[in-house]
Motif scaffolding. Structure first.
Motif, short mmCIF file in Angstrom:
data_model
loop_
_atom_site.label_atom_id
_atom_site.label_comp_id
_atom_site.label_asym_id
_atom_site.label_seq_id
_atom_site.Cartn_x
_atom_site.Cartn_y
_atom_site.Cartn_z
N ARG A 1 0.83 -1.21 0.00
CA ARG A 1 0.00 0.00 0.00
C ARG A 1 0.87 1.26 0.00
O ARG A 1 0.62 2.20 -0.74
CB ARG A 1 -0.93 0.00 1.22
N GLU A 2 1.90 1.25 0.85
CA GLU A 2 2.78 2.42 0.94
C GLU A 2 3.56 2.62 -0.35
O GLU A 2 3.66 3.73 -0.87
CB GLU A 2 3.73 2.24 2.13
N LEU A 3 4.12 1.53 -0.86
CA LEU A 3 4.90 1.63 -2.09
C LEU A 3 4.03 2.00 -3.29
O LEU A 3 4.45 2.75 -4.17
CB LEU A 3 5.60 0.30 -2.37
N THR A 4 2.80 1.49 -3.31
CA THR A 4 1.90 1.80 -4.42
C THR A 4 1.63 3.29 -4.49
O THR A 4 1.64 3.88 -5.58
CB THR A 4 0.57 1.03 -4.25
N ARG A 5 1.40 3.92 -3.34
CA ARG A 5 1.17 5.37 -3.34
C ARG A 5 2.39 6.10 -3.91
O ARG A 5 2.25 7.03 -4.71
CB ARG A 5 0.88 5.86 -1.91
N HIS A 6 3.57 5.67 -3.49
CA HIS A 6 4.81 6.31 -3.94
C HIS A 6 5.01 6.10 -5.45
O HIS A 6 5.32 7.04 -6.19
CB HIS A 6 5.98 5.75 -3.14
N PHE A 7 4.82 4.87 -5.90
CA PHE A 7 5.05 4.55 -7.31
C PHE A 7 4.02 5.24 -8.21
O PHE A 7 4.35 5.69 -9.31
CB PHE A 7 5.01 3.03 -7.52
N LEU A 8 2.76 5.31 -7.76
CA LEU A 8 1.73 5.98 -8.57
C LEU A 8 2.02 7.47 -8.72
O LEU A 8 1.83 8.04 -9.80
CB LEU A 8 0.35 5.76 -7.94
N ALA A 9 2.46 8.08 -7.64
CA ALA A 9 2.79 9.51 -7.70
C ALA A 9 3.95 9.74 -8.67
O ALA A 9 3.93 10.70 -9.45
CB ALA A 9 3.14 10.01 -6.30
N ARG A 10 4.94 8.86 -8.60
CA ARG A 10 6.09 9.01 -9.51
C ARG A 10 5.70 8.69 -10.95
O ARG A 10 6.15 9.35 -11.89
CB ARG A 10 7.20 8.06 -9.04
N LEU A 11 4.84 7.71 -11.14
CA LEU A 11 4.41 7.32 -12.48
C LEU A 11 3.74 8.48 -13.20
O LEU A 11 3.90 8.66 -14.41
CB LEU A 11 3.44 6.13 -12.39
N ALA A 12 2.98 9.27 -12.44
CA ALA A 12 2.26 10.41 -13.04
C ALA A 12 3.23 11.47 -13.55
O ALA A 12 2.87 12.28 -14.41
CB ALA A 12 1.32 11.02 -12.01
N GLU A 13 4.46 11.48 -13.03
CA GLU A 13 5.44 12.48 -13.42
C GLU A 13 6.35 12.01 -14.56
O GLU A 13 7.00 12.82 -15.21
CB GLU A 13 6.33 12.84 -12.22
N LEU A 14 6.39 10.70 -14.78
CA LEU A 14 7.32 10.14 -15.75
C LEU A 14 6.78 10.17 -17.17
O LEU A 14 5.56 10.16 -17.39
CB LEU A 14 7.65 8.70 -15.37
N GLU A 15 7.68 10.17 -18.12
CA GLU A 15 7.29 10.13 -19.53
C GLU A 15 7.05 8.68 -19.95
O GLU A 15 7.89 7.81 -19.72
CB GLU A 15 8.39 10.76 -20.38
N GLU A 16 5.91 8.46 -20.56
CA GLU A 16 5.55 7.10 -20.98
C GLU A 16 6.58 6.56 -21.97
O GLU A 16 7.01 7.27 -22.88
CB GLU A 16 4.16 7.10 -21.61
N GLY A 17 6.94 5.31 -21.80
CA GLY A 17 7.89 4.67 -22.71
C GLY A 17 9.32 4.68 -22.22
O GLY A 17 10.17 3.95 -22.75
N THR A 18 9.61 5.47 -21.19
CA THR A 18 10.98 5.50 -20.66
C THR A 18 11.22 4.27 -19.79
O THR A 18 10.27 3.67 -19.27
CB THR A 18 11.21 6.77 -19.81
N PRO A 19 12.48 3.88 -19.61
CA PRO A 19 12.77 2.70 -18.76
C PRO A 19 12.22 2.85 -17.35
O PRO A 19 11.70 1.89 -16.77
CB PRO A 19 14.30 2.64 -18.77
N GLU A 20 12.34 4.06 -16.76
CA GLU A 20 11.85 4.24 -15.39
C GLU A 20 10.33 4.11 -15.34
O GLU A 20 9.77 3.55 -14.38
CB GLU A 20 12.28 5.60 -14.85
N TYR A 21 9.64 4.62 -16.37
CA TYR A 21 8.19 4.49 -16.43
C TYR A 21 7.78 3.02 -16.48
O TYR A 21 6.89 2.57 -15.76
CB TYR A 21 7.65 5.23 -17.67
N GLN A 22 8.46 2.25 -17.33
CA GLN A 22 8.15 0.83 -17.45
C GLN A 22 8.44 0.09 -16.15
O GLN A 22 7.68 -0.79 -15.73
CB GLN A 22 8.96 0.20 -18.59
N TYR A 23 9.54 0.46 -15.48
CA TYR A 23 9.87 -0.17 -14.21
C TYR A 23 8.78 0.10 -13.17
O TYR A 23 8.32 -0.81 -12.47
CB TYR A 23 11.22 0.35 -13.71
N ALA A 24 8.36 1.37 -13.08
CA ALA A 24 7.33 1.74 -12.10
C ALA A 24 6.02 1.03 -12.39
O ALA A 24 5.37 0.49 -11.49
CB ALA A 24 7.13 3.25 -12.11
#
Length: 279
Positions: free
Chosen positions: A29-52
């Motif tokens: 639950r805690e990690l999901t909140r963190h990852f979702l917030a970061r996902l919204a900031e990332l550019e789709e298609g980038t390695p970090e976006y895919q990892y998140a």
């Protein structure tokens, strides 16, 4: 955090999750909140976006299994298919989640997961869900109808079917009605209107549900109401749930009707402005 998390060589601003599927629910639950917030900031298609995104999917597989558990009566062989279909719903929830709405991801994703599973059943079995006893009665009814029609040279009556099937006439009628749910017709199916006229099925059934347009507003309104103080929520509850008059509210709160009117006007103006901003 559990041992499933490491702090070494992870992607920027995101912890490395060594074994996402086995992360504890609390950590998930805690990690999901963190990852979702970061996902919204990332550019789709980038390695970090895919990892998140991939990590979010794996961490929340337990949500899919939880939602799929209600369909366990269909047997273990089909359960794996149900889980796989549920993952599609989970992915849709991740892609459509908006952090700004301040809604728990669990509450947001479960309807997507269950909806995808139900859509799977709708597309692969009956057009309309009916109880298993009626599904079995439909097969029995079809055999009985065929046998009696051949024997009598005409369509059998409900009474005759009842005797052959050892069911009450009410159960035979119920099975007949349930049979209509096995196949569905397209709303675009052509329907004859007489006098060489023709329309589509959608023109003759159903009505527009004006309240349907309010669903999105209600969804957006809930977190705004949660931010109000206890007295403000009480006033809204008395006015719109209990349907009290302003005079009755004033009497219960020990204030004048005019004061209640001013409070309600300010409250509704704030909520309306907030809805327009978030919308």
């Amino acid at each position: 955090m559990t041992a499933a998390l490491t702090t070494e060589a992870g992607t920027d601003q995101l912890p490395e999750v060594a074994d996402p599927i086995n992360v504890t629910p609390r950590d998930a639950r805690e990690l999901t909140r963190h990852f979702l917030a970061r996902l919204a900031e990332l550019e789709e298609g980038t390695p970090e976006y895919q990892y998140a995104r991939n990590t979010l999917i794996e961490m929340n597989i337990s949500l899919v299994r939880y939602a799929a558990a209600r369909f366990r009566s269909r047997g273990p062989a089909e359960m794996e298919d149900i889980v796989q279909v549920g993952v599609i719903g989970l992915i849709k929830a991740i892609d459509r989640f908006e952090v700004s709405r301040e809604v728990e991801f669990t509450s947001f994703s479960i309807p997507y997961i269950v909806g995808e599973i139900k859509r799977f059943f709708r597309d692969t079995s009956w057009a309309v869900h009916v109880p298993r006893r009626l599904q079995e009665a439909r097969v029995q009814l079809a055999h009985a109808t065929e046998e009696l029609s051949s024997r009598l040279g005409r369509t059998p009556t409900v009474s005759e079917l009842s005797q052959l099937m050892s069911l009450s006439e009410e159960e035979v009628i119920e099975a007949r009605v349930a049979s209509n749910g096995y196949n569905s017709s397209s709303l675009d199916a052509a329907v004859s209107t007489g006098e060489d006229g023709e329309g589509v099925l959608a023109d003759f059934i159903g009505t527009e549900d004006a309240a349907l347009e309010l669903v999105e507003d209600f969804h957006s309104l809930a977190p705004l109401i949660a931010e109000l103080d206890e007295r403000e929520r009480l006033i809204l509850h008395m006015r719109f749930v209990e349907e009290c008059t302003q005079a009755e509210i004033g009497k219960r709160l020990g204030i004048s009707q005019m004061h209640v009117s001013r409070l309600l006007n300010r409250l509704l103006a704030r909520l309306r402005a907030a809805l327009l901003t978030t919308g």
